[in-house]
Design a protein around this motif. Sequence first.
Motif, PDB file in Angstrom:
ATOM      1  N   THR A  36      12.498  -2.435  15.352  1.00 29.61           N
ATOM      2  CA  THR A  36      11.632  -1.253  15.487  1.00 29.61           C
ATOM      3  C   THR A  36      10.344  -1.489  14.707  1.00 29.61           C
ATOM      4  OG1 THR A  36      13.536   0.195  15.753  1.00 29.61           O
ATOM      5  CG2 THR A  36      11.514   1.230  14.994  1.00 29.61           C
ATOM      6  N   GLY A  37       9.253  -0.909  15.214  1.00 29.73           N
ATOM      7  CA  GLY A  37       7.965  -1.068  14.535  1.00 29.73           C
ATOM      8  C   GLY A  37       6.974  -1.766  15.442  1.00 29.73           C
ATOM      9  N   GLY A  52      10.855  -6.750  12.585  1.00 32.22           N
ATOM     10  CA  GLY A  52       9.785  -6.918  11.603  1.00 32.22           C
ATOM     11  C   GLY A  52      10.282  -6.594  10.205  1.00 32.22           C
ATOM     12  N   GLY A  79      12.171  -0.443   6.747  1.00 33.47           N
ATOM     13  CA  GLY A  79      12.342   1.002   6.849  1.00 33.47           C
ATOM     14  C   GLY A  79      11.038   1.773   6.846  1.00 33.47           C
ATOM     15  N   GLY A  80       9.927   1.030   6.827  1.00 38.73           N
ATOM     16  CA  GLY A  80       8.623   1.701   6.882  1.00 38.73           C
ATOM     17  C   GLY A  80       8.497   2.565   8.134  1.00 38.73           C
ATOM     18  N   GLY A  81       9.167   2.130   9.200  1.00 44.08           N
ATOM     19  CA  GLY A  81       9.130   2.900  10.445  1.00 44.08           C
ATOM     20  C   GLY A  81      10.258   3.913  10.532  1.00 44.08           C
ATOM     21  N   LEU A 137      15.632   2.254   9.271  1.00 39.60           N
ATOM     22  CA  LEU A 137      16.397   1.270   8.498  1.00 39.60           C
ATOM     23  C   LEU A 137      17.897   1.305   8.741  1.00 39.60           C
ATOM     24  CD1 LEU A 137      17.340   2.477   5.106  1.00 39.60           C
ATOM     25  CD2 LEU A 137      15.315   3.543   6.014  1.00 39.60           C
ATOM     26  N   GLU A 165      18.628  -0.213  12.093  1.00 41.03           N
ATOM     27  CA  GLU A 165      18.221  -1.621  12.013  1.00 41.03           C
ATOM     28  C   GLU A 165      19.287  -2.428  11.276  1.00 41.03           C
ATOM     29  OE1 GLU A 165      13.354  -1.216  11.992  1.00 41.03           O
ATOM     30  OE2 GLU A 165      14.417  -1.128  10.113  1.00 41.03           O
TER      31      GLU A 165
HETATM   32  C1  5RP Z   1      10.966  -0.020  10.755  1.00 35.34           C
HETATM   33  C2  5RP Z   1      10.818  -1.313  10.058  1.00 35.34           C
HETATM   34  C3  5RP Z   1       9.738  -2.218  10.542  1.00 35.34           C
HETATM   35  O1  5RP Z   1      10.291  -3.427  10.935  1.00 35.34           O
HETATM   36  C4  5RP Z   1       8.763  -2.429   9.430  1.00 35.34           C
HETATM   37  O2  5RP Z   1       8.290  -1.160   9.003  1.00 35.34           O
HETATM   38  C5  5RP Z   1       7.566  -3.293   9.876  1.00 35.34           C
HETATM   39  O3  5RP Z   1       6.822  -2.599  10.817  1.00 35.34           O
HETATM   40  P1  5RP Z   1       5.542  -3.211  11.495  1.00 35.34           P
HETATM   41  O4  5RP Z   1       6.003  -4.334  12.358  1.00 35.34           O
HETATM   42  O5  5RP Z   1       4.957  -2.063  12.272  1.00 35.34           O
HETATM   43  O6  5RP Z   1       4.617  -3.676  10.390  1.00 35.34           O
HETATM   44  O7  5RP Z   1      11.527  -1.664   9.155  1.00 35.34           O
HETATM   45  O8  5RP Z   1      11.929   0.803  10.134  1.00 35.34           O
END
Ligand code: 5RP
Length: 225
Positions: free
Chosen positions: A28-29, A84, A97-99, A102, A105
């Motif tokens: 995801t992301g 990612g 987990g920025g998106g 987590l 994932e």
């Molecule tokens: C989502 C994630 C993403 O993999 C992570 O935030 C990286 O995101 P991006 O590819 O947009 O930089 O862990 O929960």
Amino acid sequence: MTATEAKLLVAKRATEFIEDGMAVGLGTGSTATQFIQQLALRVEQGLRIRCVGSSKASHDLAKSLSIEMTTFRETPVLDVAVDGADEIGPGLALIKGGGGALLREKIVISAARSFIVIADSSKIVDRLGRFPLPVEVIQMATPLVERKVRDLGLEPTLRRDKDGSPHVTDEGNYILDCACGQIADPEQLAASIRGIVGVVEHGLFLGMATRALIASDEGVIEKMP
Ligand code: 5RP
């Protein structure tokens, strides 16, 4: 190279690891989205695979691109997951987990025999902790978990959507983004957070990535743990 070009580069390279007949976990992301789009092009050309998405967004995107989706009941073991990361530290220890995905994932990656992390070089760090560590929590337990992560020396902030309401994950939980400073011992921190009742999952992905594909101005660099 722009960030988008970098993501596209590693996304394309990652598709080279996907073979006919494989079961694939989709991350995801924005980087994982590029991977799903590139994978869809190979499917269009005849690649036969089944996939599990790590979020509703990734599942829906893959489905809309005519990628065959499966479930863990039908396919309990995946050949590979591709996703990612927010930070990549020594030994391919990750913060993710920025998106906000987590939990799923980690479930998808834990079901995979191998995990390829794809990112641009801005995600590489000498020590994890620059990126606030996402911790997924049961909604009603949030105040209790906040106090306990503070006791560990972290500074939690409840993640909110643009309208100001708390962000709710695909599984109906909240996320605390925990400023940690440099994490001296990721394993120990992971164990301490895991020990807090009300925590569902944390964004430390330790010992999970088997390969990293990193986009740099020199092209794609491969890193192993
Ligand atoms: C989502 C994630 C993403 O993999 C992570 O935030 C990286 O995101 P991006 O590819 O947009 O930089 O862990 O929960």
